[in-house]
Design a protein around this motif. Structure first.
Motif, PDB file in Angstrom:
ATOM      1  N   TRP A  78       0.863  -1.159   0.000  1.00 54.92           N
ATOM      2  CA  TRP A  78       0.000   0.000   0.000  1.00 54.92           C
ATOM      3  C   TRP A  78       0.896   1.202   0.000  1.00 54.92           C
ATOM      4  O   TRP A  78       1.112   1.821   1.030  1.00 54.92           O
ATOM      5  CB  TRP A  78      -0.916  -0.054   1.234  1.00 54.92           C
ATOM      6  N   HIS A  83      -6.158  -0.071  -7.793  1.00 57.02           N
ATOM      7  CA  HIS A  83      -6.095   1.097  -6.914  1.00 57.02           C
ATOM      8  C   HIS A  83      -6.707   2.274  -7.673  1.00 57.02           C
ATOM      9  O   HIS A  83      -7.071   2.138  -8.845  1.00 57.02           O
ATOM     10  CB  HIS A  83      -4.640   1.432  -6.562  1.00 57.02           C
ATOM     11  N   CYS A 133      -5.526   6.644  -2.055  1.00 56.54           N
ATOM     12  CA  CYS A 133      -6.095   5.628  -2.917  1.00 56.54           C
ATOM     13  C   CYS A 133      -7.614   5.673  -2.748  1.00 56.54           C
ATOM     14  O   CYS A 133      -8.115   5.731  -1.634  1.00 56.54           O
ATOM     15  CB  CYS A 133      -5.561   4.253  -2.523  1.00 56.54           C
ATOM     16  N   GLU A 180      -9.850   3.439  -4.174  1.00 53.62           N
ATOM     17  CA  GLU A 180     -10.491   2.175  -4.556  1.00 53.62           C
ATOM     18  C   GLU A 180     -10.070   1.154  -3.516  1.00 53.62           C
ATOM     19  O   GLU A 180      -8.861   0.951  -3.315  1.00 53.62           O
ATOM     20  CB  GLU A 180     -10.007   1.748  -5.953  1.00 53.62           C
ATOM     21  N   PHE A 181     -11.033   0.499  -2.873  1.00 53.05           N
ATOM     22  CA  PHE A 181     -10.673  -0.422  -1.804  1.00 53.05           C
ATOM     23  C   PHE A 181      -9.741  -1.516  -2.331  1.00 53.05           C
ATOM     24  O   PHE A 181     -10.054  -2.189  -3.305  1.00 53.05           O
ATOM     25  CB  PHE A 181     -11.919  -1.057  -1.175  1.00 53.05           C
ATOM     26  N   CYS A 182      -8.573  -1.652  -1.674  1.00 51.45           N
ATOM     27  CA  CYS A 182      -7.539  -2.524  -2.229  1.00 51.45           C
ATOM     28  C   CYS A 182      -6.914  -3.418  -1.176  1.00 51.45           C
ATOM     29  O   CYS A 182      -5.814  -3.911  -1.335  1.00 51.45           O
ATOM     30  CB  CYS A 182      -6.467  -1.658  -2.888  1.00 51.45           C
ATOM     31  N   HIS A 231      -5.891  -0.176   2.802  1.00 49.15           N
ATOM     32  CA  HIS A 231      -6.369   0.811   1.816  1.00 49.15           C
ATOM     33  C   HIS A 231      -6.394   2.221   2.419  1.00 49.15           C
ATOM     34  O   HIS A 231      -6.025   3.200   1.776  1.00 49.15           O
ATOM     35  CB  HIS A 231      -7.756   0.386   1.336  1.00 49.15           C
ATOM     36  N   MET A 236      -2.966   4.291   2.424  1.00 48.29           N
ATOM     37  CA  MET A 236      -2.280   4.329   1.148  1.00 48.29           C
ATOM     38  C   MET A 236      -2.355   5.772   0.653  1.00 48.29           C
ATOM     39  O   MET A 236      -3.079   6.099  -0.282  1.00 48.29           O
ATOM     40  CB  MET A 236      -2.930   3.347   0.167  1.00 48.29           C
TER      41      MET A 236
HETATM   42 CU1  CUA Z   1      -4.877   1.146  -3.035  1.00 50.31          CU
HETATM   43 CU2  CUA Z   1      -6.960   1.417  -2.014  1.00 50.31          CU
END
Ligand code: CUA
Length: 354
Positions: free
Chosen positions: A153, A189, A224, A226-228, A232, A235
């Motif tokens: 991340w 992401h 970020c 977008e859940f990653c 997350h 990040m």
């Molecule tokens: Cu990378 Cu959320």
């Protein structure tokens, strides 16, 4: 049901709304969300569209809720009366269908217009920064090409023209258009610096592009969008918009070779680094050439550690090395089980990497 308990029930959602509204307004007063303080033409276009959407949604919310509460107050609890059966109301239905359609089409027009504004600076078919470097001919001279890679991340920022690879903190000159090629090293992401522009996804196996003009000198955080995975929320990144002179200084600093260990502690720290950390991290010009973690050649020049999780100072650096999983659970940096002396030497060495 007695009238008293009725009034009580109605008061509950109303009170909740007032309290919630007050809390939201208080929050805005202390720290206005970044999207409400745009500092680039693209972010300003998005901001203006957001205000329009909020106004439309606000009018709809108030209209629906007032009608609902009036209807409940006026028509509820009449056991003696039979409800009148009706079969549609042409005028009313035509009216609200037409009004909604008009609002939707105005919104569509404004949205498309904003999209054109935001993407106006993105080249039609930009060259891939990964393949070669014929960038200057392909993109106008007043633009800064950048390659950004999202990882679980953290972020790689690469400047192909300047030969710089850094992590989590990018510098750009004020007034120039930054064109960024966005990639992912693992999962999806999304690159988002709210005060500078909109969100653009970073998708494995696909190259996306974004661009923004940084209009005002300052430091802007990004994240970020977008859940990653579990980290997350940790990040983050920073984009520092410099004056042209400061940007040149920064570029020169990043292009300079890594500082060499001078004292005994720094030398011991360097040894520990190449033995324990060099498999994942690179320090240019040394035996440490790992690629799976951030490039640390000029780590000490950055404001933050661990993708905007901790302020970059010797105390936090020691904490991070000692317990990376405690500070950011699930991240890929293992605890190397170094003793206190090794950690202190390592911090001494890393602190000279300006
Ligand atoms: Cu990378 Cu959320």
């Amino acid at each position: 049901m007695r009238p008293g308990s009725h009034a009580h029930l109605k008061a509950v959602p109303l009170t909740a709304m007032v309290v919630l509204g007050a809390a939201v307004l208080a929050g805005c007063q202390q720290a206005p969300a970044a999207i409400f303080r745009p500092e680039s033409p693209g972010a300003t276009a998005i901001h203006n569209l957001s205000l329009y959407l909020l106004a439309v949604a606000g009018v709809a919310l108030v209209g629906v809720e007032v009608t609902l509460f009036l209807a409940v107050a006026r028509f509820s609890n009449r056991p003696e009366e039979e409800a009148v059966q009706t079969h549609g109301n042409l005028k009313l239905e035509t009216g609200w269908t037409a009004a909604t359609a008009i609002v939707v089409f105005i919104t569509l027009g404004l949205t498309v217009n904003t999209m054109v504004d935001v993407t106006a600076n993105i080249a039609e078919s930009p060259p891939s920064l990964a393949s070669a470097m014929p960038l200057q001919s392909a993109w106008p001279g007043d633009t800064l090409p950048m390659r950004v890679v999202g990882h679980q991340w953290w972020w790689t920022f690469e400047y192909p023209q300047q030969g710089i690879v850094t992590a989590n903190e990018a510098h750009v000159p004020v007034g120039d258009t930054v064109r960024a090629q966005l990639e992912s090293g693992d999962v999806i992401h999304s690159f988002w610096a709210p005060r500078l522009g909109g969100k653009t996804d970073m998708i494995p196996g696909q190259i996306n592009y974004t661009s923004f003009l940084a209009a005002t000198i300052g430091s802007y955080t990004g994240e970020c969008a977008e859940f990653c995975g579990v980290e997350h929320a940790h990040m983050g990144f920073t984009i520092v918009v410099d004056s042209p002179a400061d940007f040149s200084d920064w570029v020169a600093g990043q292009q300079a070779p890594a500082a060499s260990a001078g004292t005994d502690a720094e030398r011991a720290g360097y040894q520990t680094f190449t033995r324990s950390c060099g498999v994942c991290h690179t320090i240019n010009g040394t035996e440490a050439r790992g690629k799976s973690g951030p490039n640390l050649t000029h780590l000490a020049s950055r404001q933050m550690l661990a993708a905007n999780t901790l302020e970059n100072n010797p105390t936090n650096l020691a904490r991070w090395i000692q317990d990376p999983q405690g500070l950011k659970p699930g991240n890929l940096m293992p605890n190397q089980k170094l003793d206190q002396q090794q950690i202190s030497d390592l911090v001494a060495y890393l602190s000279i990497l300006k």
